[in-house]
Design a protein around this motif. Structure first.
Motif, PDB file in Angstrom:
ATOM      1  N   GLU A  94       7.645   2.147   1.673  1.00 23.42           N
ATOM      2  CA  GLU A  94       8.215   1.256   0.628  1.00 23.42           C
ATOM      3  C   GLU A  94       9.683   0.922   0.895  1.00 23.42           C
ATOM      4  O   GLU A  94      10.227  -0.002   0.300  1.00 23.42           O
ATOM      5  N   VAL A  98       9.381  -6.619   2.381  1.00 23.03           N
ATOM      6  CA  VAL A  98       8.251  -7.544   2.460  1.00 23.03           C
ATOM      7  C   VAL A  98       8.850  -8.957   2.519  1.00 23.03           C
ATOM      8  O   VAL A  98       9.735  -9.296   1.731  1.00 23.03           O
ATOM      9  N   ARG A 102       4.805 -12.532   2.271  1.00 24.11           N
ATOM     10  CA  ARG A 102       4.160 -11.282   1.819  1.00 24.11           C
ATOM     11  C   ARG A 102       3.705 -10.392   2.976  1.00 24.11           C
ATOM     12  O   ARG A 102       2.920  -9.477   2.778  1.00 24.11           O
ATOM     13  N   LYS A 104       4.531  -7.414   5.583  1.00 21.52           N
ATOM     14  CA  LYS A 104       5.475  -6.308   5.522  1.00 21.52           C
ATOM     15  C   LYS A 104       6.155  -6.142   6.872  1.00 21.52           C
ATOM     16  O   LYS A 104       5.516  -6.238   7.919  1.00 21.52           O
ATOM     17  N   CYS A 114      14.407  -2.503   1.314  1.00 18.13           N
ATOM     18  CA  CYS A 114      14.169  -2.977  -0.049  1.00 18.13           C
ATOM     19  C   CYS A 114      15.309  -2.469  -0.933  1.00 18.13           C
ATOM     20  O   CYS A 114      15.606  -1.282  -0.943  1.00 18.13           O
ATOM     21  N   SER A 117      13.542  -0.269  -4.058  1.00 20.98           N
ATOM     22  CA  SER A 117      12.805   0.974  -3.813  1.00 20.98           C
ATOM     23  C   SER A 117      13.515   2.225  -4.334  1.00 20.98           C
ATOM     24  O   SER A 117      14.589   2.589  -3.857  1.00 20.98           O
ATOM     25  N   CYS A 154      13.736  -9.196  -0.525  1.00 23.56           N
ATOM     26  CA  CYS A 154      12.493  -8.441  -0.357  1.00 23.56           C
ATOM     27  C   CYS A 154      11.522  -8.883  -1.440  1.00 23.56           C
ATOM     28  O   CYS A 154      11.909  -9.022  -2.603  1.00 23.56           O
ATOM     29  N   CYS A 156       8.498  -7.334  -2.169  1.00 25.01           N
ATOM     30  CA  CYS A 156       7.490  -6.300  -2.420  1.00 25.01           C
ATOM     31  C   CYS A 156       7.170  -6.222  -3.917  1.00 25.01           C
ATOM     32  O   CYS A 156       7.852  -6.831  -4.738  1.00 25.01           O
ATOM     33  N   GLU A 157       6.144  -5.465  -4.251  1.00 19.41           N
ATOM     34  CA  GLU A 157       5.735  -5.351  -5.656  1.00 19.41           C
ATOM     35  C   GLU A 157       6.835  -4.763  -6.523  1.00 19.41           C
ATOM     36  O   GLU A 157       7.013  -5.145  -7.684  1.00 19.41           O
TER      37      GLU A 157
END
Ligand code: GLA
Ligand code: ZN
Length: 656
Positions: A94, A98, A102, A104, A114, A117, A154, A156-157
């Motif tokens: 993590e 990303v 999308r 990574k 990130c 994170s 980034c 990411c989710e």
């Protein structure tokens, strides 16, 4: 401390040389000879500091700091968060970014973590606090270099969630967000916040409000990450001073916001000196503009954190700085408000992508190497003129540079998709004022405009109500405003204002925008003078606005096309002040006579007399710098200034 002297130094990466104690010893000896007073230490040293998770090795750093201390070299201690060890990427994926599409990222490179994170923040905290506990109170550690060249985003989710939370806080309800982003367009309304995704090439990419807020969020989140690091350090060393190194014309972060959170602004300058397609003066002005922006983000002296003493290796050409140029460029930074001249890097690497990047100590390891000799000369000069340190600059003219406005303007489709040339526009104003010896700061909508005699708004596309009111009050109270075409178009969420434009300022400017015509590259429209103090004629280009006079007096008018006769330059008296409007982008030659007229009797140039071509005069408090940015010797008041030469006066007394 950080403004006590003119610092001279470099990035120092002893972690690349731990197997060569002879070199490490030699380094401090050479630092003394080069007049190095500070180094930025260990910027990318995480893998050496923590080779395995939880297994730390800080002894080499302690030895380094002690060795530097013994030599009188101070430390700008880096947090190593700009790159991470391989074990971390493998164990905690993590921490890796990303991309917008999308995918990574894999382990590798740098500046690719990130910012959201929790794992990365925790790891950074452990590392930063370890460094702070062990070295934070060391008398040689005068400054913290937080990470390196923050930038990028980034998707990411974790970042998506943080973005949604940020939006929810900003808009309160999804209805307010839908309104602000005009999501009725193409049926893109969001039923609730969970539907919002960051912009991506294969998904939502047309909602300008979304894209603008994403940029704002990324800027916010990056600054938030930087604050996290800062606060981790300050938990251990409450009075720790922190800086970040910023970048040339960098678009991804609103540096005004980030600078509020640090003690010292600094930047990394890699101008293309000696390029064949630009004069030395043009390159010098381009660099000066960024120095002035760096001064402005905090309104106080900054540091030139990195520049090359010789050449770079990542630009199209590795051009060597000619004899004298390193001294010229270092002193130029000082003239514009820098209290430090530092380089990338102290010793040239042996391997990887920067092995052919210039450094104070080159692969030949010699002290009679020209780069080394000239760097040492600059070190001496900086000591000699150290009384300049800490000196502030007088407020004269201010150019409005607003990151949000630029983001929104450049993202829009129309009126000119082949390029709006925002910086080209800014530079025309900046260069003309600089050539006249007028000091320029940069400001945004939050800045205090009082004290500035002249405020320039080049392409101020986004003009929130409050900022328009501030500009109105500024002119009302006696200020002089110069505003250009494509200003006052949209509100803070990039919804176009309805009604007369430039929004909120039509009566202040005495003109109203009626139409705007895009010009192809190379296409121009001739304009002629009808008022005093203007060049007889000048060509307009890029965008030609057709404006109606609403009380202003025309100074130049268009002399061709269907808008012949309409104002290209106008001036209006409003309250105790004056407002000029430029309806197009003129050729470069227009601006110097224009600003001569505007500033006459309003502002005092750094040098009273005429200066030879290429000689630039800059005032920093009680000091005046004259620099010969040309290839020919020049004479000013009986003083000869060689090409790349610098003359400095403390009041009337010459100190260099
Ligand atoms: C940037 C970085 C440095 C180095 C130099 C090379 O400014 O901060 O680590 O890569 O570029 O010019
Ligand atoms: Zn992320």
């Amino acid at each position: 401390m950080i403004h006590d002297i003119l610092w001279h130094g470099a990035d120092y990466n002893p972690d690349q040389w731990l197997e060569r104690p002879d070199i490490l010893e030699k380094d401090v000896e050479l630092m003394k000879k080069a007049g190095v007073s500070v180094v930025s230490l260990g910027i990318f040293a995480w893998a050496t500091l923590e080779p395995e998770e939880g297994k730390y090795n800080l002894d080499w750093m302690e030895e380094t700091i002690e060795r530097l201390h013994a030599a009188g070299v101070k430390v700008d201690l880096a947090t190593p968060s700009g790159a991470r060890p391989a074990w971390m990427a493998r164990k905690y994926p993590e921490v890796l970014r990303v991309n917008a599409d999308r995918t990574k990222q894999l382990f590798g490179g740098r500046h690719n973590h990130c910012y959201t994170s929790p794992v990365y923040r925790e790891k950074v905290k452990q590392m930063d606090q370890l460094l702070a506990r062990r070295f934070g109170r060391h008398p040689s550690v005068i400054l913290w270099h937080i990470s390196n060249e923050f930038g990028g985003d980034c998707h990411c989710e974790l970042c998506q969630e943080a973005f949604r939370g940020w939006l929810q806080k900003k808009y309160g309800t999804i209805a307010a967000l839908n309104r602000a982003w005009n999501t009725k367009f193409w049926s893109h309304e969001y039923p609730d916040f969970s539907y919002v995704e960051s912009p991506c090439p294969h998904g939502e990419n047309e909602l300008h409000g979304l894209k603008l807020d994403w940029k704002r969020f990324v800027s916010h989140q990056t600054t938030d990450f930087m604050k996290w690091e800062r606060d981790c350090i300050r938990e251990i060393v409450p009075d720790a001073k922190v800086c970040v190194n910023m970048m040339n014309r960098f678009d991804g972060i609103d540096y005004f916001d980030m600078a509020r959170e640090i003690d010292l602004a600094s930047w990394d300058a890699y101008p293309l000196w000696h390029r064949p397609d630009q004069t030395l003066e043009e390159v010098a002005l381009d660099t000066a503009m960024m120095h002035d922006l760096m001064y402005s983000v905090k309104g106080k002296p900054f540091w030139l954190m990195e520049n090359t003493p010789s050449f770079t290796n990542w630009q199209p050409m590795s051009k060597v700085k000619k004899p004298g140029m390193n001294i010229f460029s270092g002193l130029q930074a000082v003239a514009h408000g820098s209290d430090g001249v530092l380089y990338f890097q102290f010793r040239q690497s042996r391997g990887s992508s920067e092995k052919f990047h210039g450094a104070i100590v080159s692969h030949d390891c010699r002290e009679d190497n020209r780069t080394f000799v000239e760097t040492a000369q600059l070190g001496k000069i900086l000591r000699q003129i150290s009384s300049v340190a800490g000196e502030h600059k007088e407020k004269q003219a201010a150019i409005i540079h607003d990151w949000s406005s630029k983001w929104a303007m450049e993202d829009s489709q129309g009126p000119r998709n082949c390029g709006l040339g925002y910086w080209e526009e800014v530079m025309r104003h900046y260069n003309a004022l600089s050539r006249l010896g007028i000091g320029v700061d940069f400001v945004n909508g939050d800045s205090d405009l009082s004290g500035y005699k002249l405020v320039i708004a080049p392409m101020l596309y986004m003009l929130p109500e409050a900022f328009a009111a501030k500009l109105r009050a500024y002119v009302q109270a006696g200020g002089t405003l110069v505003m250009t075409y494509w200003s006052g178009v949209a509100d803070e969420t990039d919804l176009v204002w309805l009604g007369d434009a430039p929004h909120g300022l039509v009566d202040v400017l005495g003109v109203r925008r009626c139409e705007i015509d895009g010009m192809y590259d190379g296409e121009t429209r001739r304009c002629i003078a009808v008022g005093r103090g203007m060049p007889a004629s000048a060509q307009g280009s890029v965008l030609c606005e057709v404006a109606a006079l609403e009380g202003a007096s025309p100074l130049m008018i268009y002399n061709e096309d269907f808008f012949i006769g309409s104002p290209a330059v106008s001036v209006n008296s409003f309250g105790k002040g004056k407002a000029y409007y430029l309806a197009t982008r003129f050729e470069e030659g227009f601006y110097k006579p224009f600003y001569k007229t505007v500033t006459d009797g309003l502002l005092t140039p750094a040098w009273a007399g005429e200066l030879p071509e290429g000689v630039l005069a800059v005032r920093r408090g009680r000091f005046t710098f004259l620099q010969n940015a040309s290839e020919k010797p020049a004479e000013v008041d009986g003083v000869e200034i060689m090409p790349y030469g610098t003359v400095i006066y403390d009041g009337k007394k010459r100190i260099l």
